[in-house]
Write an enzyme that holds these catalytic residues in place. Structure first.
Site, short mmCIF file in Angstrom:
data_model
loop_
_atom_site.label_atom_id
_atom_site.label_comp_id
_atom_site.label_asym_id
_atom_site.label_seq_id
_atom_site.Cartn_x
_atom_site.Cartn_y
_atom_site.Cartn_z
N GLU A 91 0.75 -1.20 -0.05
CA GLU A 91 -0.23 -0.10 0.07
C GLU A 91 0.95 1.11 -0.14
OE1 GLU A 91 -1.99 -1.39 3.61
OE2 GLU A 91 -1.39 0.40 4.57
N CYS A 104 3.86 8.46 0.31
CA CYS A 104 4.33 7.68 1.11
C CYS A 104 4.47 6.19 0.72
CB CYS A 104 3.52 7.63 2.62
SG CYS A 104 4.13 6.64 3.91
N CYS A 111 6.80 -6.63 7.08
CA CYS A 111 7.87 -6.00 7.74
C CYS A 111 8.46 -7.08 9.05
CB CYS A 111 7.50 -4.66 8.54
SG CYS A 111 8.88 -3.94 9.52
N CYS A 115 7.35 -3.99 15.62
CA CYS A 115 6.99 -2.82 16.48
C CYS A 115 5.56 -3.36 17.01
CB CYS A 115 6.93 -1.74 15.81
SG CYS A 115 8.62 -1.18 15.38
N CYS A 118 2.11 -1.41 15.63
CA CYS A 118 1.96 -1.36 13.90
C CYS A 118 1.49 -2.56 13.31
CB CYS A 118 3.64 -1.24 13.55
SG CYS A 118 3.70 -1.11 11.61
N CYS A 332 0.25 2.56 9.18
CA CYS A 332 1.12 1.37 8.20
C CYS A 332 0.40 0.12 8.24
CB CYS A 332 2.38 1.26 9.06
SG CYS A 332 3.62 2.51 8.46
N1 SAH Z 1 10.16 0.80 9.63
C1 SAH Z 1 10.38 2.35 9.11
C2 SAH Z 1 9.43 2.93 8.22
C3 SAH Z 1 7.85 2.54 8.42
S1 SAH Z 1 6.98 2.84 9.86
C4 SAH Z 1 10.26 2.97 10.52
O1 SAH Z 1 10.09 2.19 11.70
O2 SAH Z 1 10.59 3.93 10.69
C5 SAH Z 1 6.77 4.54 9.49
C6 SAH Z 1 6.21 5.15 11.04
O3 SAH Z 1 4.94 4.91 11.41
C7 SAH Z 1 7.24 4.87 12.10
O4 SAH Z 1 7.60 5.74 12.90
C8 SAH Z 1 6.24 3.76 13.03
O5 SAH Z 1 6.84 3.63 14.17
C9 SAH Z 1 5.12 4.60 12.82
N2 SAH Z 1 3.90 3.65 13.07
C10 SAH Z 1 3.61 2.57 12.71
N3 SAH Z 1 2.37 2.12 13.08
C11 SAH Z 1 1.74 3.08 13.71
C12 SAH Z 1 0.62 3.16 14.38
N4 SAH Z 1 -0.30 2.41 14.61
N5 SAH Z 1 0.51 4.62 14.93
C13 SAH Z 1 1.33 5.61 14.96
N6 SAH Z 1 2.49 5.47 14.17
C14 SAH Z 1 2.89 4.24 13.59
#
Ligand code: SAH
Length: 346
Positions: A91, A104, A111, A115, A118, A332
């Protein structure tokens, strides 16, 4: 088959010359692919039929076409779901501002970073995206929306520094002055903090913005949110970030997802200020976008505002990220996940 859209100018020349064609033909084809954004070889009006045929039979001309496009009723955001040729899906998000249009993009299908807030990482990483597949997210959105894309953030699904070589190839292609010609300063790469990757990227001395997903002022809290914190301490991360700054002179962005009751208190705001004091940086506060499968929820507006003003008092540059596309599964990996679960097949 050669993935023709991932070839840089020299590689494309070598490929075309090897087929017994003239060098200038390669330059014309590069122009069609990366500057004129041709959807297929048939559009390449100044290329002889025989050469187009040869490309069609010996190279893969990767294009994406969305199967779903969700437009926000609240702002100009649109989320695109693209099927890949092997059945994976990715996406991308289009964001419209006053004088620029940003996309974006995803760097991987899924991934591996895990996290805890996420959605992208729930099923792991299916595979790395090729440079052409990263480029096509931008090119396809430009074709489908009719709008010129001026900025790109590599902040969609995936960890870009976990797909390093393809990321560099993508960056070199999108900034090629004979191609799409995007300025390096219009690009942001976001990482969860892979220390060796940050140092390696620093060596390329690119003028892009590096965004670090910090999300915590200390290792203890960070480990609760991000498994990568078990691998690299904040101290190691900060050393890598300082090195990146020394090599590029670019101000660093720190992303900080405010998670209710975990990292959003006044003590954490003070601790974060101490960690970042004296650094040329900017903090982007993002209220966690709740993901159905995840227990972590976002901080309230009042808590976010209090966190922000504490950082400001401590002299830290900070903004609360404008939330865009909240009504269209903006976080994401949410759209892809929903699509997978609903059993859609493409
Ligand atoms: N892997 C990279 C890029 C993808 S995530 C990274 O970690 O930076 C892009 C951003 O969105 C990151 O800062 C991630 O922590 C954040 N993110 C992911 N899921 C989220 C959510 N549910 N709410 C807010 N931010 C989120």
């Amino acid at each position: 088959m050669v993935d023709i859209k991932s070839l840089n100018r020299e590689e494309l020349r070598a490929f075309i010359i090897e087929k017994g064609e003239k060098k200038y033909r390669a330059d014309q084809i590069f122009d069609w692919i990366h500057r004129k954004n041709a959807g297929n070889t048939a559009e390449m009006s100044n290329i002889p039929k025989s050469l187009k045929k040869l490309i069609d039979s010996e190279a893969e001309y990767i294009t994406l076409k969305s199967v779903l496009c969700q437009r926000s009723a609240l702002d100009g955001t649109a989320k695109y779901l693209f099927p890949l040729s092997d059945g994976n899906e990715i996406e991308s998000v289009f964001m419209e501002y006053h004088d620029w249009n940003s996309v974006c993009i995803s760097s991987q299908a899924g991934c591996n970073m895990g996290c805890r807030f996420c959605a992208s990482t729930i099923g792991g990483c299916a595979r790395n995206l090729k440079a052409s597949e990263m480029l096509e997210q931008i090119y396809a959105i430009q074709r489908e929306s009719g709008k010129k894309i001026s900025n790109v953030v590599v902040m969609g699904s995936g960890e870009p520094l976990d797909n390093f070589d393809n990321l560099i190839r993508f960056l070199e292609l999108i900034t090629d002055e004979k191609g799409f010609n995007m300025g390096e300063r219009h690009i942001t790469v976001s990482t969860c903090g892979l220390v060796p990757g940050i140092k390696r990227l620093a060596g390329y001395k690119k003028q892009l913005t590096l965004a670090i997903s910090l999300h915590a002022p200390n290792d203890e809290i960070r480990r609760r949110l991000m498994p990568v914190a078990d691998q690299y301490s904040i101290k190691e991360l900060m050393e890598a970030v300082k090195y990146y700054y020394d090599m590029t002179g670019r101000r660093i962005t720190f992303e900080y997802a405010l998670s209710k009751g975990i990292n959003d208190g006044p003590e954490q705001a003070d601790e974060l200020s101490g960690l970042l004091s004296g650094m040329n940086c900017h903090v982007n506060l993002i209220p966690v976008n709740p993901v159905r499968e995840r227990e972590i929820t976002g901080s309230s507006k009042a808590v976010a505002a209090a966190f922000k003003s504490k950082l400001e008092k401590n002299g830290i540059n900070v903004t609360i990220r404008r939330e865009m596309g909240r009504d269209i599964d903006g976080a994401c990996g949410q759209l892809r996940r929903k699509h997978l679960e609903a059993g859609f097949h493409v």
